[in-house]
Design a protein around this motif. Sequence first.
Motif, PDB file in Angstrom:
ATOM      1  N   VAL A 193      19.762 -37.488 -11.773  1.00  0.00           N
ATOM      2  CA  VAL A 193      19.517 -38.530 -10.776  1.00  0.00           C
ATOM      3  C   VAL A 193      18.664 -39.642 -11.365  1.00  0.00           C
ATOM      4  CG1 VAL A 193      18.324 -39.021  -8.600  1.00  0.00           C
ATOM      5  CG2 VAL A 193      19.808 -37.006  -8.794  1.00  0.00           C
ATOM      6  N   TRP A 194      17.646 -39.266 -12.104  1.00  0.00           N
ATOM      7  CA  TRP A 194      16.762 -40.266 -12.733  1.00  0.00           C
ATOM      8  C   TRP A 194      17.550 -41.199 -13.640  1.00  0.00           C
ATOM      9  CZ3 TRP A 194      11.662 -41.612 -12.306  1.00  0.00           C
ATOM     10  CH2 TRP A 194      11.118 -42.376 -13.323  1.00  0.00           C
ATOM     11  N   GLN A 195      18.448 -40.622 -14.425  1.00  0.00           N
ATOM     12  CA  GLN A 195      19.211 -41.446 -15.359  1.00  0.00           C
ATOM     13  C   GLN A 195      20.213 -42.337 -14.634  1.00  0.00           C
ATOM     14  OE1 GLN A 195      20.913 -39.020 -18.428  1.00  0.00           O
ATOM     15  NE2 GLN A 195      18.939 -38.331 -19.210  1.00  0.00           N
ATOM     16  N   GLU A 196      20.700 -41.902 -13.485  1.00  0.00           N
ATOM     17  CA  GLU A 196      21.676 -42.697 -12.738  1.00  0.00           C
ATOM     18  C   GLU A 196      21.019 -43.727 -11.829  1.00  0.00           C
ATOM     19  OE1 GLU A 196      25.083 -42.732 -12.807  1.00  0.00           O
ATOM     20  OE2 GLU A 196      24.820 -41.487 -14.596  1.00  0.00           O
ATOM     21  N   SER A 197      19.720 -43.575 -11.591  1.00  0.00           N
ATOM     22  CA  SER A 197      19.040 -44.473 -10.651  1.00  0.00           C
ATOM     23  C   SER A 197      18.786 -45.830 -11.289  1.00  0.00           C
ATOM     24  CB  SER A 197      17.710 -43.861 -10.198  1.00  0.00           C
ATOM     25  OG  SER A 197      17.924 -42.620  -9.561  1.00  0.00           O
ATOM     26  N   PRO A 198      18.960 -46.903 -10.521  1.00  0.00           N
ATOM     27  CA  PRO A 198      18.647 -48.229 -11.067  1.00  0.00           C
ATOM     28  C   PRO A 198      17.138 -48.433 -11.135  1.00  0.00           C
ATOM     29  CG  PRO A 198      19.279 -48.382  -8.756  1.00  0.00           C
ATOM     30  CD  PRO A 198      19.471 -46.957  -9.150  1.00  0.00           C
ATOM     31  N   ALA A 199      16.750 -49.299 -12.030  1.00  0.00           N
ATOM     32  CA  ALA A 199      15.321 -49.634 -12.119  1.00  0.00           C
ATOM     33  C   ALA A 199      14.942 -50.498 -10.913  1.00  0.00           C
ATOM     34  CB  ALA A 199      15.055 -50.348 -13.430  1.00  0.00           C
ATOM     35  N   PRO A 200      13.718 -50.428 -10.444  1.00  0.00           N
ATOM     36  CA  PRO A 200      12.658 -49.516 -10.897  1.00  0.00           C
ATOM     37  C   PRO A 200      12.849 -48.123 -10.292  1.00  0.00           C
ATOM     38  CG  PRO A 200      11.831 -50.864  -9.112  1.00  0.00           C
ATOM     39  CD  PRO A 200      13.224 -51.347  -9.382  1.00  0.00           C
ATOM     40  N   ARG A 201      12.655 -47.102 -11.129  1.00  0.00           N
ATOM     41  CA  ARG A 201      12.853 -45.731 -10.689  1.00  0.00           C
ATOM     42  C   ARG A 201      11.606 -45.221  -9.975  1.00  0.00           C
ATOM     43  NH1 ARG A 201      15.024 -45.553 -16.138  1.00  0.00           N
ATOM     44  NH2 ARG A 201      17.281 -45.238 -16.104  1.00  0.00           N
ATOM     45  N   SER A 202      11.818 -44.268  -9.097  1.00  0.00           N
ATOM     46  CA  SER A 202      10.709 -43.674  -8.342  1.00  0.00           C
ATOM     47  C   SER A 202      10.790 -42.158  -8.470  1.00  0.00           C
ATOM     48  CB  SER A 202      10.783 -44.077  -6.867  1.00  0.00           C
ATOM     49  OG  SER A 202       9.954 -43.246  -6.072  1.00  0.00           O
ATOM     50  N   LEU A 203       9.690 -41.543  -8.890  1.00  0.00           N
ATOM     51  CA  LEU A 203       9.661 -40.083  -8.994  1.00  0.00           C
ATOM     52  C   LEU A 203       9.883 -39.429  -7.637  1.00  0.00           C
ATOM     53  CD1 LEU A 203       6.711 -39.443 -11.503  1.00  0.00           C
ATOM     54  CD2 LEU A 203       9.135 -38.950 -11.853  1.00  0.00           C
ATOM     55  N   TRP A 204       9.283 -39.989  -6.596  1.00  0.00           N
ATOM     56  CA  TRP A 204       9.427 -39.404  -5.268  1.00  0.00           C
ATOM     57  C   TRP A 204      10.880 -39.457  -4.800  1.00  0.00           C
ATOM     58  CZ3 TRP A 204       8.082 -36.232  -1.760  1.00  0.00           C
ATOM     59  CH2 TRP A 204       8.511 -36.378  -0.435  1.00  0.00           C
ATOM     60  N   ARG A 205      11.511 -40.629  -4.957  1.00  0.00           N
ATOM     61  CA  ARG A 205      12.911 -40.742  -4.524  1.00  0.00           C
ATOM     62  C   ARG A 205      13.813 -39.845  -5.358  1.00  0.00           C
ATOM     63  NH1 ARG A 205      11.720 -46.365  -4.070  1.00  0.00           N
ATOM     64  NH2 ARG A 205      12.731 -46.734  -6.085  1.00  0.00           N
ATOM     65  N   THR A 206      13.515 -39.729  -6.647  1.00  0.00           N
ATOM     66  CA  THR A 206      14.306 -38.854  -7.516  1.00  0.00           C
ATOM     67  C   THR A 206      14.183 -37.399  -7.076  1.00  0.00           C
ATOM     68  OG1 THR A 206      14.063 -40.342  -9.410  1.00  0.00           O
ATOM     69  CG2 THR A 206      14.637 -38.045  -9.877  1.00  0.00           C
ATOM     70  N   ALA A 207      12.960 -36.963  -6.822  1.00  0.00           N
ATOM     71  CA  ALA A 207      12.742 -35.585  -6.401  1.00  0.00           C
ATOM     72  C   ALA A 207      13.399 -35.316  -5.055  1.00  0.00           C
ATOM     73  CB  ALA A 207      11.247 -35.292  -6.335  1.00  0.00           C
ATOM     74  N   LYS A 208      13.268 -36.247  -4.130  1.00  0.00           N
ATOM     75  CA  LYS A 208      13.865 -36.075  -2.809  1.00  0.00           C
ATOM     76  C   LYS A 208      15.386 -35.989  -2.907  1.00  0.00           C
ATOM     77  CE  LYS A 208      14.008 -38.242   1.769  1.00  0.00           C
ATOM     78  NZ  LYS A 208      13.554 -39.407   2.579  1.00  0.00           N
ATOM     79  N   ARG A 209      15.968 -36.860  -3.720  1.00  0.00           N
ATOM     80  CA  ARG A 209      17.423 -36.852  -3.878  1.00  0.00           C
ATOM     81  C   ARG A 209      17.891 -35.559  -4.542  1.00  0.00           C
ATOM     82  NH1 ARG A 209      22.322 -37.747  -2.131  1.00  0.00           N
ATOM     83  NH2 ARG A 209      23.811 -38.382  -3.734  1.00  0.00           N
ATOM     84  N   ALA A 210      17.189 -35.096  -5.571  1.00  0.00           N
ATOM     85  CA  ALA A 210      17.566 -33.861  -6.259  1.00  0.00           C
ATOM     86  C   ALA A 210      17.464 -32.667  -5.316  1.00  0.00           C
ATOM     87  CB  ALA A 210      16.676 -33.650  -7.479  1.00  0.00           C
ATOM     88  N   PHE A 211      16.402 -32.643  -4.491  1.00  0.00           N
ATOM     89  CA  PHE A 211      16.249 -31.525  -3.558  1.00  0.00           C
ATOM     90  C   PHE A 211      17.369 -31.534  -2.518  1.00  0.00           C
ATOM     91  CE2 PHE A 211      14.565 -29.541   0.288  1.00  0.00           C
ATOM     92  CZ  PHE A 211      14.169 -28.311  -0.223  1.00  0.00           C
ATOM     93  N   THR A 212      17.737 -32.717  -2.066  1.00  0.00           N
ATOM     94  CA  THR A 212      18.836 -32.812  -1.092  1.00  0.00           C
ATOM     95  C   THR A 212      20.136 -32.294  -1.693  1.00  0.00           C
ATOM     96  OG1 THR A 212      17.773 -34.734  -0.057  1.00  0.00           O
ATOM     97  CG2 THR A 212      20.121 -34.393   0.390  1.00  0.00           C
ATOM     98  N   LEU A 213      20.399 -32.660  -2.930  1.00  0.00           N
ATOM     99  CA  LEU A 213      21.611 -32.183  -3.597  1.00  0.00           C
ATOM    100  C   LEU A 213      21.580 -30.670  -3.802  1.00  0.00           C
ATOM    101  CD1 LEU A 213      21.988 -34.992  -6.298  1.00  0.00           C
ATOM    102  CD2 LEU A 213      23.448 -34.638  -4.295  1.00  0.00           C
ATOM    103  N   TRP A 214      20.387 -30.124  -3.920  1.00  0.00           N
ATOM    104  CA  TRP A 214      20.258 -28.680  -4.171  1.00  0.00           C
ATOM    105  C   TRP A 214      20.401 -27.843  -2.906  1.00  0.00           C
ATOM    106  CZ3 TRP A 214      15.348 -25.460  -4.217  1.00  0.00           C
ATOM    107  CH2 TRP A 214      15.565 -24.209  -4.824  1.00  0.00           C
ATOM    108  N   LEU A 215      20.322 -28.454  -1.749  1.00  0.00           N
ATOM    109  CA  LEU A 215      20.275 -27.706  -0.491  1.00  0.00           C
ATOM    110  C   LEU A 215      21.432 -26.713  -0.318  1.00  0.00           C
ATOM    111  CD1 LEU A 215      18.931 -30.329   2.085  1.00  0.00           C
ATOM    112  CD2 LEU A 215      17.794 -28.265   1.240  1.00  0.00           C
ATOM    113  N   PRO A 216      22.676 -27.059  -0.640  1.00  0.00           N
ATOM    114  CA  PRO A 216      23.735 -26.054  -0.479  1.00  0.00           C
ATOM    115  C   PRO A 216      23.510 -24.826  -1.367  1.00  0.00           C
ATOM    116  CG  PRO A 216      24.672 -28.247  -0.766  1.00  0.00           C
ATOM    117  CD  PRO A 216      23.226 -28.362  -1.064  1.00  0.00           C
ATOM    118  N   TYR A 217      23.011 -25.068  -2.554  1.00  0.00           N
ATOM    119  CA  TYR A 217      22.755 -23.959  -3.479  1.00  0.00           C
ATOM    120  C   TYR A 217      21.537 -23.156  -3.021  1.00  0.00           C
ATOM    121  CZ  TYR A 217      25.623 -27.222  -6.130  1.00  0.00           C
ATOM    122  OH  TYR A 217      26.612 -28.083  -6.522  1.00  0.00           O
ATOM    123  N   LEU A 218      20.541 -23.852  -2.468  1.00  0.00           N
ATOM    124  CA  LEU A 218      19.371 -23.163  -1.940  1.00  0.00           C
ATOM    125  C   LEU A 218      19.760 -22.264  -0.772  1.00  0.00           C
ATOM    126  CD1 LEU A 218      16.328 -22.671  -1.778  1.00  0.00           C
ATOM    127  CD2 LEU A 218      16.143 -24.758  -0.388  1.00  0.00           C
TER     128      LEU A 218
END
Length: 684
Positions: A193-218
């Motif tokens: 997600v970090w690599q696909e995100s446009p600048a300026p990147r945000s750690l919080w938004r990256t973490a939130k997006r990654a967690f959302t994507l992980w929800l089905p697996y969780l």
Amino acid sequence: MRRGRIWIVPLFLLGLAGLAYGLWATRLGIYWDDVPITWIYHTYGAEGLTRYFSTNRPVWGLLYQLTVPVLGMHALAWHALAILGRWLSGVLLYLFLRAVWRDREDFALWTAALFILYPGFSQQFIPVVYSHFFIVLNFFLGSFLLSVLAVRQPSRRWRYTLPAWALGLANLLCMEYFFFLELTRPLWLAVAVWQESPAPRSLWRTAKRAFTLWLPYLASLAGVMLWRAFFFGYGLYKPVFYEMLAQNPLGALGYWLSRTVQDAFLTTFKAWGNAFQLPAAQELVPRLLMGYYAVLGATFLLGLVVVWLTRAPRGAASPQPRIWAAPVLLGLAGLAVAGVPYWLTNLPVQLYFHADRFTLSFMLSAVLVVSGLFFALPLPRALRLTALSVFLAFAVGYQYRSAVVYMRDWVVMQRMFWQLSWRMPGIQPGTTLLSNELPMRHYSDNSLTAPLNWIYAPENTAPELRYALFYPTVRLGANLPGLEKGLPFEWDYLAATFKGNTAQAVTFWYKPPACLRVLDPEIDIENWTLPIYLRNAMALHETAPILPQGNPILPEILFGAEPQPNWCYYFEKADLARQQKDWQAVVRWGEQAFATGDYPNDPLERFPFIEAYAHTGDYDRAMEQTRLAGEISPVYQRLLCRLWRRIEREAPPTPERDASYQQVMSDFACDEPFTPPPGITPER
């Protein structure tokens, strides 16, 4: 990597897998749990496999329902499947790392190479079981790959997410080995997600997006954990850590932390010590030692060829220096959770058989750390990859040495059962065989019970085993209730049950190059070359369960063709005739045995012939064999004293018998107290 060279990756990995695991494939067999699994299907069919896996990993057992009917007992086919699975895991890891870091081609390729040769795991050559382990590992890697591709290609998100979720669920349901590595998925998704995100990147938004994507697996992870905890149970191993935590919280947490650090260091760094240990002088005969160094050289050259083939085109810009902390940190995160199943159950992770199977859980994370550190070094590309080629070469060499041990075990197992069939043409149902811990590292008494029943009860399809083979060191006080006769017991073999009684047992000793020998309690009670546990087990020994008539069937696909008659063949036949007191038959077998030009590797192999010559009045030959046996060691002289006391008691009375008896008693000081020579003690 340029499109025209993409074939290099699978071929390179296949070449490494072939060098490491395929050179001896035609001379390898099936081992450990392979043997019960194939026997259970052969005997009980799919229903038997269901029963076998019902108490532990039932979903994983479904995979065997697909593969065992196809591959059957064909060892070479199983090894091909295991090699294919190992190779595919490397390809999937390469594709996964390329999906995460698109511009790190060398890192992806050489990490995958280290991965398929990881020297912390030596059980690749147990093909039936571990081909299915790698099927599950490939579920896991395929799921991670597809979940990253779903981030990389948003337009195809659901096309990738659904199969990624299904493969991830299959991994969780099948077994616990890669279960907790699921916890690292959001970290990998965050990198993508970090690599696909446009600048300026945000750690919080990256973490939130990654967690959302992980929800089905969780959700899958939580669901399977609830199923295991409250409905299915924990299987064979119980989570004793919870009891430790309740009794001593600080001590339990200290245990957890120390295990985490120790196992991470062991699997990441010490594991490579296996690879860089050169063979000891007695480990490989000269021909095999030459092969070992040839394999090292071939692997190193293969690595150099790939270094050259994957070089940057002339004039191309050199890649910019990059920070390599991410692979190391992701690897460390994986190491922190990989061992949870073993820390919960207090199972040791080791670098020797059979505890090295647990290193499979750490393998991916450990390789990421090692490879990440390698690529963090400020070295020219050619030098870095040349050094990695040396690592690959020694890793292949380690697997070559491991294969030699497996090959020897296969031969020893086959020879043992052929000799057993010559000595015991038939065995009464319900008999327990008690033996020393046999010199086969990759078989247990549990493993060997399956071929024992395969040979002596091939038509039995009832859920009751006819025979069991026990090591007293393992079974006494557990499955074997004691060393008093008349004690009934049961042994759950998962797919069947053995019902035995300590009144019906046979003890034997097998330590090649000596022949398999059914023990003789009257003689062997003072045999200090036997371990004390086996001498104690002779209290249960009976010869009545050994039937002189029978039709043992040894499938050639497992045991090879019956060997040509040799010394051990004639000895086993003679010893069976001795048991029946058919002295003329023993003499006839002896004539053939001595005519081979071979000789005993254990002086006790002369004893049946000594006794037979005495009973048939040929005391000159009896004394000759006595002298040959007695000159080996005073230990055997003591046993000859016992043998000749039996001869004096049972052989027809003649002056020759009495004279020979008196000479033996005098020559070997039979009436004097006996002290075993140094190095051989009754406590052994």
